[in-house]
Scaffold this motif. Sequence first.
Motif, mmCIF file in Angstrom:
data_model
loop_
_atom_site.group_PDB
_atom_site.id
_atom_site.type_symbol
_atom_site.label_atom_id
_atom_site.label_comp_id
_atom_site.label_asym_id
_atom_site.label_seq_id
_atom_site.Cartn_x
_atom_site.Cartn_y
_atom_site.Cartn_z
ATOM 1 N N CYS A 139 0.819 -1.220 0.000
ATOM 2 C CA CYS A 139 0.000 0.000 0.000
ATOM 3 C C CYS A 139 0.851 1.269 0.000
ATOM 4 O O CYS A 139 0.312 2.371 -0.089
ATOM 5 C CB CYS A 139 -0.957 -0.008 1.195
ATOM 6 N N TYR A 140 2.166 1.114 0.095
ATOM 7 C CA TYR A 140 3.077 2.244 -0.037
ATOM 8 C C TYR A 140 3.427 2.413 -1.518
ATOM 9 O O TYR A 140 4.517 2.055 -1.960
ATOM 10 C CB TYR A 140 4.345 2.016 0.785
ATOM 11 N N PHE A 141 2.480 2.885 -2.293
ATOM 12 C CA PHE A 141 2.652 3.258 -3.699
ATOM 13 C C PHE A 141 2.666 2.092 -4.695
ATOM 14 O O PHE A 141 2.654 2.334 -5.894
ATOM 15 C CB PHE A 141 3.921 4.095 -3.903
ATOM 16 N N LYS A 142 2.684 0.834 -4.241
ATOM 17 C CA LYS A 142 2.637 -0.297 -5.173
ATOM 18 C C LYS A 142 1.188 -0.764 -5.280
ATOM 19 O O LYS A 142 0.826 -1.849 -4.815
ATOM 20 C CB LYS A 142 3.561 -1.401 -4.700
ATOM 21 N N PHE A 143 0.373 0.061 -5.904
ATOM 22 C CA PHE A 143 -1.073 -0.116 -5.803
ATOM 23 C C PHE A 143 -1.619 -1.295 -6.608
ATOM 24 O O PHE A 143 -2.553 -1.961 -6.170
ATOM 25 C CB PHE A 143 -1.774 1.185 -6.201
ATOM 26 N N LYS A 144 -1.057 -1.567 -7.779
ATOM 27 C CA LYS A 144 -1.553 -2.709 -8.560
ATOM 28 C C LYS A 144 -1.275 -4.033 -7.854
ATOM 29 O O LYS A 144 -2.178 -4.867 -7.717
ATOM 30 C CB LYS A 144 -0.939 -2.688 -9.964
ATOM 31 N N PRO A 145 -0.035 -4.267 -7.376
ATOM 32 C CA PRO A 145 0.205 -5.490 -6.599
ATOM 33 C C PRO A 145 -0.630 -5.535 -5.316
ATOM 34 O O PRO A 145 -1.057 -6.605 -4.894
ATOM 35 C CB PRO A 145 1.702 -5.422 -6.290
ATOM 36 N N ALA A 146 -0.857 -4.368 -4.698
ATOM 37 C CA ALA A 146 -1.681 -4.328 -3.485
ATOM 38 C C ALA A 146 -3.105 -4.767 -3.788
ATOM 39 O O ALA A 146 -3.734 -5.497 -3.012
ATOM 40 C CB ALA A 146 -1.677 -2.918 -2.894
ATOM 41 N N MET A 147 -3.611 -4.343 -4.931
ATOM 42 C CA MET A 147 -4.960 -4.734 -5.350
ATOM 43 C C MET A 147 -5.034 -6.249 -5.534
ATOM 44 O O MET A 147 -5.989 -6.896 -5.084
ATOM 45 C CB MET A 147 -5.317 -4.025 -6.657
ATOM 46 N N ALA A 148 -4.019 -6.808 -6.162
ATOM 47 C CA ALA A 148 -3.997 -8.253 -6.391
ATOM 48 C C ALA A 148 -3.914 -9.016 -5.072
ATOM 49 O O ALA A 148 -4.620 -10.006 -4.868
ATOM 50 C CB ALA A 148 -2.815 -8.623 -7.288
ATOM 51 N N ARG A 149 -3.087 -8.548 -4.157
ATOM 52 C CA ARG A 149 -2.945 -9.246 -2.872
ATOM 53 C C ARG A 149 -4.200 -9.102 -2.017
ATOM 54 O O ARG A 149 -4.570 -10.018 -1.285
ATOM 55 C CB ARG A 149 -1.734 -8.726 -2.113
ATOM 56 N N CYS A 150 -4.852 -7.970 -2.097
ATOM 57 C CA CYS A 150 -6.090 -7.759 -1.339
ATOM 58 C C CYS A 150 -7.146 -8.778 -1.755
ATOM 59 O O CYS A 150 -7.955 -9.224 -0.937
ATOM 60 C CB CYS A 150 -6.599 -6.334 -1.564
ATOM 61 N N GLN A 151 -7.124 -9.156 -3.003
ATOM 62 C CA GLN A 151 -8.109 -10.116 -3.505
ATOM 63 C C GLN A 151 -7.772 -11.538 -3.110
ATOM 64 O O GLN A 151 -8.661 -12.370 -2.923
ATOM 65 C CB GLN A 151 -8.210 -9.992 -5.028
ATOM 66 N N THR A 152 -6.468 -11.836 -2.952
ATOM 67 C CA THR A 152 -6.063 -13.198 -2.609
ATOM 68 C C THR A 152 -5.799 -13.389 -1.120
ATOM 69 O O THR A 152 -5.813 -14.518 -0.631
ATOM 70 C CB THR A 152 -4.792 -13.595 -3.381
ATOM 71 N N HIS A 153 -5.582 -12.301 -0.385
ATOM 72 C CA HIS A 153 -5.277 -12.368 1.049
ATOM 73 C C HIS A 153 -6.143 -11.352 1.812
ATOM 74 O O HIS A 153 -5.643 -10.434 2.465
ATOM 75 C CB HIS A 153 -3.798 -12.072 1.301
ATOM 76 N N GLN A 154 -7.442 -11.518 1.712
ATOM 77 C CA GLN A 154 -8.362 -10.558 2.335
ATOM 78 C C GLN A 154 -8.129 -10.407 3.833
ATOM 79 O O GLN A 154 -8.306 -9.327 4.387
ATOM 80 C CB GLN A 154 -9.809 -10.984 2.079
ATOM 81 N N ILE A 155 -7.723 -11.487 4.485
ATOM 82 C CA ILE A 155 -7.538 -11.444 5.943
ATOM 83 C C ILE A 155 -6.525 -10.380 6.348
ATOM 84 O O ILE A 155 -6.623 -9.786 7.425
ATOM 85 C CB ILE A 155 -7.104 -12.835 6.467
ATOM 86 N N GLU A 156 -5.540 -10.096 5.488
ATOM 87 C CA GLU A 156 -4.519 -9.116 5.838
ATOM 88 C C GLU A 156 -5.089 -7.707 5.948
ATOM 89 O O GLU A 156 -4.494 -6.848 6.604
ATOM 90 C CB GLU A 156 -3.387 -9.136 4.803
ATOM 91 N N ALA A 157 -6.235 -7.458 5.342
ATOM 92 C CA ALA A 157 -6.853 -6.136 5.437
ATOM 93 C C ALA A 157 -7.289 -5.821 6.862
ATOM 94 O O ALA A 157 -7.508 -4.656 7.207
ATOM 95 C CB ALA A 157 -8.056 -6.045 4.498
ATOM 96 N N SER A 158 -7.408 -6.839 7.707
ATOM 97 C CA SER A 158 -7.849 -6.626 9.095
ATOM 98 C C SER A 158 -6.695 -6.609 10.087
ATOM 99 O O SER A 158 -6.909 -6.432 11.288
ATOM 100 C CB SER A 158 -8.845 -7.722 9.497
ATOM 101 N N TYR A 159 -5.443 -6.779 9.610
ATOM 102 C CA TYR A 159 -4.293 -6.815 10.515
ATOM 103 C C TYR A 159 -3.750 -5.406 10.783
ATOM 104 O O TYR A 159 -3.689 -4.570 9.893
ATOM 105 C CB TYR A 159 -3.169 -7.659 9.921
ATOM 106 N N GLN A 160 -3.308 -5.199 12.020
ATOM 107 C CA GLN A 160 -2.722 -3.919 12.417
ATOM 108 C C GLN A 160 -1.195 -4.029 12.445
ATOM 109 O O GLN A 160 -0.661 -5.084 12.765
ATOM 110 C CB GLN A 160 -3.192 -3.525 13.818
ATOM 111 N N ASP A 161 -0.521 -2.921 12.148
ATOM 112 C CA ASP A 161 0.924 -2.896 12.345
ATOM 113 C C ASP A 161 1.223 -2.355 13.736
ATOM 114 O O ASP A 161 0.317 -2.180 14.559
ATOM 115 C CB ASP A 161 1.628 -2.100 11.240
ATOM 116 N N GLU A 162 2.479 -2.077 14.032
ATOM 117 C CA GLU A 162 2.863 -1.653 15.370
ATOM 118 C C GLU A 162 2.279 -0.291 15.756
ATOM 119 O O GLU A 162 2.227 0.049 16.939
ATOM 120 C CB GLU A 162 4.387 -1.610 15.482
ATOM 121 N N ASN A 163 1.836 0.482 14.777
ATOM 122 C CA ASN A 163 1.198 1.777 15.064
ATOM 123 C C ASN A 163 -0.321 1.669 15.132
ATOM 124 O O ASN A 163 -1.003 2.683 15.299
ATOM 125 C CB ASN A 163 1.577 2.796 13.983
#
Length: 306
Positions: A139-163
């Motif tokens: 999601c840091y500017f690599k938007f096309k790969p992010a779109m592809a991963r969001c579709q294959t790894h939806q669970i990651e959309a609910s994960y938080q980072d250290e912030n």
Amino acid sequence: MTSTAQLESTAGRRNSSFAAAPTSTELHALCWKDDWEGASNRMGSFRSELMEGDANGIFPLHIAVWHKAPASVVKEMIELAPEAVSKKTTSGYYPLDYAKLFNNEDEEMLAKLEPTEQKEEEEKAAIQDGTQTELHKLCYFKFKPAMARCQTHQIEASYQDENGDLPLHCALEHQAPLNLIEALLQAHPGGAWHKNKAGKLPLHVCAQHWVKVKVLRAVKDAYPAAVNATDNYGELPLVFAQRNAPDQEILQMLTPKDGVTPGKKKWGKHWDEGSQSYYYLNNFTQESTWEEPADFAGNEAAFFNG
């Protein structure tokens, strides 16, 4: 994973020892010859050959990325035999190892080649220690790969980072396009009212980072009560927008309301695709919770803001 140094030792002699080994299929032979048209024609009729390794455990996909095959050929191989991305040679090399050395400029290809077991390990690690997932990073500017991963790894959309940031926060901070924002919201609807450790909702991030009006509208529509929410410093989204001096349409959209229109029932039960679990939304206060409220009283019908 194999180190770059180990693989670099093979550079310039890619067809030496391995090419001399007996190939197990005609598809291997076509790939060694860089006959990509022939390989494409054959894999369509002999898909099983994509999942056969030769004497060195090399699969056609290894050869394709090693020999810098056209991206269309590599993508076709992955689509026909997605399990091949997780195959190792007898030396322990994934197709991704070769891709990183010879095709490291193609971020979309690298994302598609990531081995399944490595993805699972990263996801588990993200849950345990709050580090950024691959989706956060994309999601840091690599938007096309992010779109592809969001579709294959939806669970990651609910994960938080250290912030406490979700991938949605990261995407908004870096002015991601509307289609990615909508995909993140669809994967994890609860992200619209998730506050990071600074108390910022995604709408705060929108106002702070000059997103486009259509993006701001999508985030606001996902959680209308956000216009009334303050962060840990008592700041409304409108305050950030005023500092950035955006147009009047944005200021009007972010102006706090006297109240939120209540729904027909106090609580609604909603399914969150990203976490594969239900959450509960109070239609009067817009409060959300993963645990069933004491006064839920069996209101199964999901209802959002009237």
